[in-house]
Scaffold this motif. Structure first.
Motif, PDB file in Angstrom:
ATOM      1  N   MET A  27      -5.988  -2.714 -12.506  1.00 14.96           N
ATOM      2  CA  MET A  27      -5.434  -2.709 -11.145  1.00 14.96           C
ATOM      3  C   MET A  27      -6.546  -2.973 -10.147  1.00 14.96           C
ATOM      4  O   MET A  27      -7.557  -2.280 -10.121  1.00 14.96           O
ATOM      5  CB  MET A  27      -4.765  -1.360 -10.854  1.00 14.96           C
ATOM      6  CG  MET A  27      -4.141  -1.281  -9.477  1.00 14.96           C
ATOM      7  SD  MET A  27      -3.296   0.302  -9.218  1.00 14.96           S
ATOM      8  CE  MET A  27      -2.741   0.055  -7.536  1.00 14.96           C
ATOM      9  N   ASN A  28      -6.389  -4.004  -9.376  1.00 13.41           N
ATOM     10  CA  ASN A  28      -7.388  -4.361  -8.385  1.00 13.41           C
ATOM     11  C   ASN A  28      -7.068  -3.677  -7.058  1.00 13.41           C
ATOM     12  O   ASN A  28      -5.917  -3.631  -6.630  1.00 13.41           O
ATOM     13  CB  ASN A  28      -7.417  -5.882  -8.178  1.00 13.41           C
ATOM     14  CG  ASN A  28      -7.888  -6.607  -9.417  1.00 13.41           C
ATOM     15  OD1 ASN A  28      -8.760  -6.097 -10.139  1.00 13.41           O
ATOM     16  ND2 ASN A  28      -7.331  -7.780  -9.668  1.00 13.41           N
ATOM     17  N   TYR A  29      -8.112  -3.180  -6.448  1.00 14.78           N
ATOM     18  CA  TYR A  29      -7.945  -2.518  -5.149  1.00 14.78           C
ATOM     19  C   TYR A  29      -9.068  -2.976  -4.243  1.00 14.78           C
ATOM     20  O   TYR A  29     -10.248  -2.843  -4.588  1.00 14.78           O
ATOM     21  CB  TYR A  29      -7.990  -0.997  -5.301  1.00 14.78           C
ATOM     22  CG  TYR A  29      -7.744  -0.251  -4.004  1.00 14.78           C
ATOM     23  CD1 TYR A  29      -6.458  -0.016  -3.557  1.00 14.78           C
ATOM     24  CD2 TYR A  29      -8.807   0.206  -3.226  1.00 14.78           C
ATOM     25  CE1 TYR A  29      -6.218   0.666  -2.369  1.00 14.78           C
ATOM     26  CE2 TYR A  29      -8.586   0.884  -2.041  1.00 14.78           C
ATOM     27  CZ  TYR A  29      -7.298   1.114  -1.616  1.00 14.78           C
ATOM     28  OH  TYR A  29      -7.068   1.781  -0.452  1.00 14.78           O
ATOM     29  N   THR A  30      -8.717  -3.536  -3.101  1.00 19.19           N
ATOM     30  CA  THR A  30      -9.697  -4.045  -2.157  1.00 19.19           C
ATOM     31  C   THR A  30      -9.943  -3.003  -1.076  1.00 19.19           C
ATOM     32  O   THR A  30      -9.008  -2.581  -0.381  1.00 19.19           O
ATOM     33  CB  THR A  30      -9.209  -5.353  -1.509  1.00 19.19           C
ATOM     34  OG1 THR A  30      -8.936  -6.305  -2.532  1.00 19.19           O
ATOM     35  CG2 THR A  30     -10.273  -5.893  -0.564  1.00 19.19           C
ATOM     36  N   LEU A  31     -11.190  -2.584  -0.977  1.00 14.12           N
ATOM     37  CA  LEU A  31     -11.525  -1.595   0.039  1.00 14.12           C
ATOM     38  C   LEU A  31     -11.432  -2.207   1.431  1.00 14.12           C
ATOM     39  O   LEU A  31     -11.859  -3.336   1.654  1.00 14.12           O
ATOM     40  CB  LEU A  31     -12.941  -1.056  -0.189  1.00 14.12           C
ATOM     41  CG  LEU A  31     -13.160  -0.229  -1.464  1.00 14.12           C
ATOM     42  CD1 LEU A  31     -14.631   0.139  -1.602  1.00 14.12           C
ATOM     43  CD2 LEU A  31     -12.309   1.034  -1.427  1.00 14.12           C
ATOM     44  N   ASP A  32     -10.879  -1.420   2.327  1.00 15.85           N
ATOM     45  CA  ASP A  32     -10.759  -1.865   3.709  1.00 15.85           C
ATOM     46  C   ASP A  32     -10.978  -0.649   4.617  1.00 15.85           C
ATOM     47  O   ASP A  32     -10.075   0.183   4.799  1.00 15.85           O
ATOM     48  CB  ASP A  32      -9.388  -2.481   3.956  1.00 15.85           C
ATOM     49  CG  ASP A  32      -9.232  -2.991   5.384  1.00 15.85           C
ATOM     50  OD1 ASP A  32     -10.249  -3.009   6.119  1.00 15.85           O
ATOM     51  OD2 ASP A  32      -8.102  -3.349   5.768  1.00 15.85           O
ATOM     52  N   GLU A  48      -4.214   8.040   7.936  1.00 13.36           N
ATOM     53  CA  GLU A  48      -3.769   7.600   6.606  1.00 13.36           C
ATOM     54  C   GLU A  48      -2.306   7.195   6.616  1.00 13.36           C
ATOM     55  O   GLU A  48      -1.913   6.196   5.996  1.00 13.36           O
ATOM     56  CB  GLU A  48      -4.010   8.731   5.602  1.00 13.36           C
ATOM     57  CG  GLU A  48      -3.803   8.328   4.144  1.00 13.36           C
ATOM     58  CD  GLU A  48      -2.347   8.439   3.709  1.00 13.36           C
ATOM     59  OE1 GLU A  48      -1.947   7.723   2.766  1.00 13.36           O
ATOM     60  OE2 GLU A  48      -1.598   9.219   4.344  1.00 13.36           O
ATOM     61  N   ARG A  90      -4.351   3.648   3.875  1.00  9.37           N
ATOM     62  CA  ARG A  90      -5.643   3.479   3.198  1.00  9.37           C
ATOM     63  C   ARG A  90      -6.158   4.862   2.795  1.00  9.37           C
ATOM     64  O   ARG A  90      -7.091   5.405   3.378  1.00  9.37           O
ATOM     65  CB  ARG A  90      -6.639   2.759   4.117  1.00  9.37           C
ATOM     66  CG  ARG A  90      -6.169   1.481   4.737  1.00  9.37           C
ATOM     67  CD  ARG A  90      -5.678   0.472   3.717  1.00  9.37           C
ATOM     68  NE  ARG A  90      -6.735   0.049   2.804  1.00  9.37           N
ATOM     69  CZ  ARG A  90      -6.582  -0.931   1.901  1.00  9.37           C
ATOM     70  NH1 ARG A  90      -5.422  -1.543   1.792  1.00  9.37           N
ATOM     71  NH2 ARG A  90      -7.586  -1.247   1.109  1.00  9.37           N
ATOM     72  N   SER A  91      -5.502   5.437   1.792  1.00 11.04           N
ATOM     73  CA  SER A  91      -5.793   6.818   1.414  1.00 11.04           C
ATOM     74  C   SER A  91      -7.226   6.988   0.934  1.00 11.04           C
ATOM     75  O   SER A  91      -7.917   7.945   1.319  1.00 11.04           O
ATOM     76  CB  SER A  91      -4.825   7.273   0.319  1.00 11.04           C
ATOM     77  OG  SER A  91      -3.496   7.186   0.763  1.00 11.04           O
ATOM     78  N   PHE A  92      -7.685   6.096   0.068  1.00 14.23           N
ATOM     79  CA  PHE A  92      -9.033   6.246  -0.494  1.00 14.23           C
ATOM     80  C   PHE A  92     -10.081   6.210   0.613  1.00 14.23           C
ATOM     81  O   PHE A  92     -10.964   7.070   0.672  1.00 14.23           O
ATOM     82  CB  PHE A  92      -9.315   5.143  -1.517  1.00 14.23           C
ATOM     83  CG  PHE A  92     -10.683   5.234  -2.122  1.00 14.23           C
ATOM     84  CD1 PHE A  92     -10.920   6.031  -3.232  1.00 14.23           C
ATOM     85  CD2 PHE A  92     -11.759   4.539  -1.569  1.00 14.23           C
ATOM     86  CE1 PHE A  92     -12.196   6.134  -3.780  1.00 14.23           C
ATOM     87  CE2 PHE A  92     -13.032   4.631  -2.104  1.00 14.23           C
ATOM     88  CZ  PHE A  92     -13.247   5.430  -3.222  1.00 14.23           C
ATOM     89  N   GLU A  93     -10.000   5.217   1.473  1.00 10.67           N
ATOM     90  CA  GLU A  93     -11.004   5.049   2.515  1.00 10.67           C
ATOM     91  C   GLU A  93     -11.008   6.235   3.480  1.00 10.67           C
ATOM     92  O   GLU A  93     -12.069   6.747   3.863  1.00 10.67           O
ATOM     93  CB  GLU A  93     -10.756   3.750   3.284  1.00 10.67           C
ATOM     94  CG  GLU A  93     -10.968   2.483   2.477  1.00 10.67           C
ATOM     95  CD  GLU A  93      -9.711   2.044   1.727  1.00 10.67           C
ATOM     96  OE1 GLU A  93      -8.849   2.908   1.447  1.00 10.67           O
ATOM     97  OE2 GLU A  93      -9.590   0.841   1.417  1.00 10.67           O
TER      98      GLU A  93
END
Length: 222
Positions: A1-6, A181, A186-189
């Motif tokens: 699964m690809n996830y692009t940080l923003d 959020e 963008r939960s991770f960021e």
């Protein structure tokens, strides 16, 4: 699964997050001050010659230490209005933090007081000091010096507990981060950034306590 940080939403909301950090500090400091007042007052009452007063303090400590903080803050915010006591989220959070921290502070400070030898108390009374003067001048400061590390650890934990105040929408870091959020998804960021902020807040609190320890509770150099 690809996830692009923003991190763009985080950067855009950074002013709000920094302001929320100040809100977290405010809740923590006010809660600590109230906790110390409750802690010292509870220790004094715990030594009362009146058994009902001692039982009341013991009951308070056991009640607060054995119930979740979330339930305590919900009780103050949602239950007390039913009897006419209505508070805004921020005062509610401060009172709940103070009560919760105060229950732990009572036991920590009591342990410090008990570490002071009875000879010092008797010497103070022999010099003509009142019991209140003996407690304030002879017992309290050495007791605080002895338990300061334990007390500061409890207060750092209390600082992190401010995040639970987000459940009643008090203005603090977790509450603001949840809004960012929910708007950006963008939960991770968002929560990665908030984690870093809490680490910095905890470090600043420890440095603040270290300053007070060196300034007011360090043993004099001979």
């Amino acid at each position: 699964m690809n996830y692009t940080l923003d991190f763009a939403p985080v950067i855009e909301g950074l002013p709000n997050l920094l302001a929320a950090c100040l809100g977290t500090f405010t809740l923590a400091i006010c809660g600590m001050i109230l906790a110390v007042i409750i802690g010292i007052g509870g220790v004094v009452l715990r030594q009362s010659t009146l058994a009902p007063v001692r039982w009341l303090v013991i009951g308070f400590v056991e009640l607060i230490r054995n119930t979740p903080f979330l339930v305590q803050i919900f009780f103050i915010y949602f239950a007390l209005p039913l009897i006419g006591v209505r508070l805004d989220p921020t005062p509610t959070a401060i009172i709940a933090l103070g009560i919760n921290g105060g229950a732990y502070a009572i036991e920590i400070i009591r342990g410090g007081v008990q570490s002071i030898s009875k000879g010092q108390m008797e010497a103070g009374l022999a010099l003509g000091l009142h019991k209140a003067q003996v407690f304030r001048l002879i017992i309290l400061k050495p007791a605080l010096r002895a338990i300061f590390p334990s007390l500061t650890s409890q207060f750092v934990l209390l600082t992190l507990t401010t995040s639970i105040a987000s459940a009643i929408s008090a203005y603090e870091l977790t509450s603001v981060s949840q809004r960012i959020e929910s708007d950006s998804f963008r939960s991770f960021e968002v929560y990665f950034t908030v984690t870093v902020f809490y680490l910095v807040i905890s470090w600043l609190m420890m440095r603040l306590f270290a300053f007070f320890s060196a300034r007011y509770f360090a043993y004099p150099v001979k």
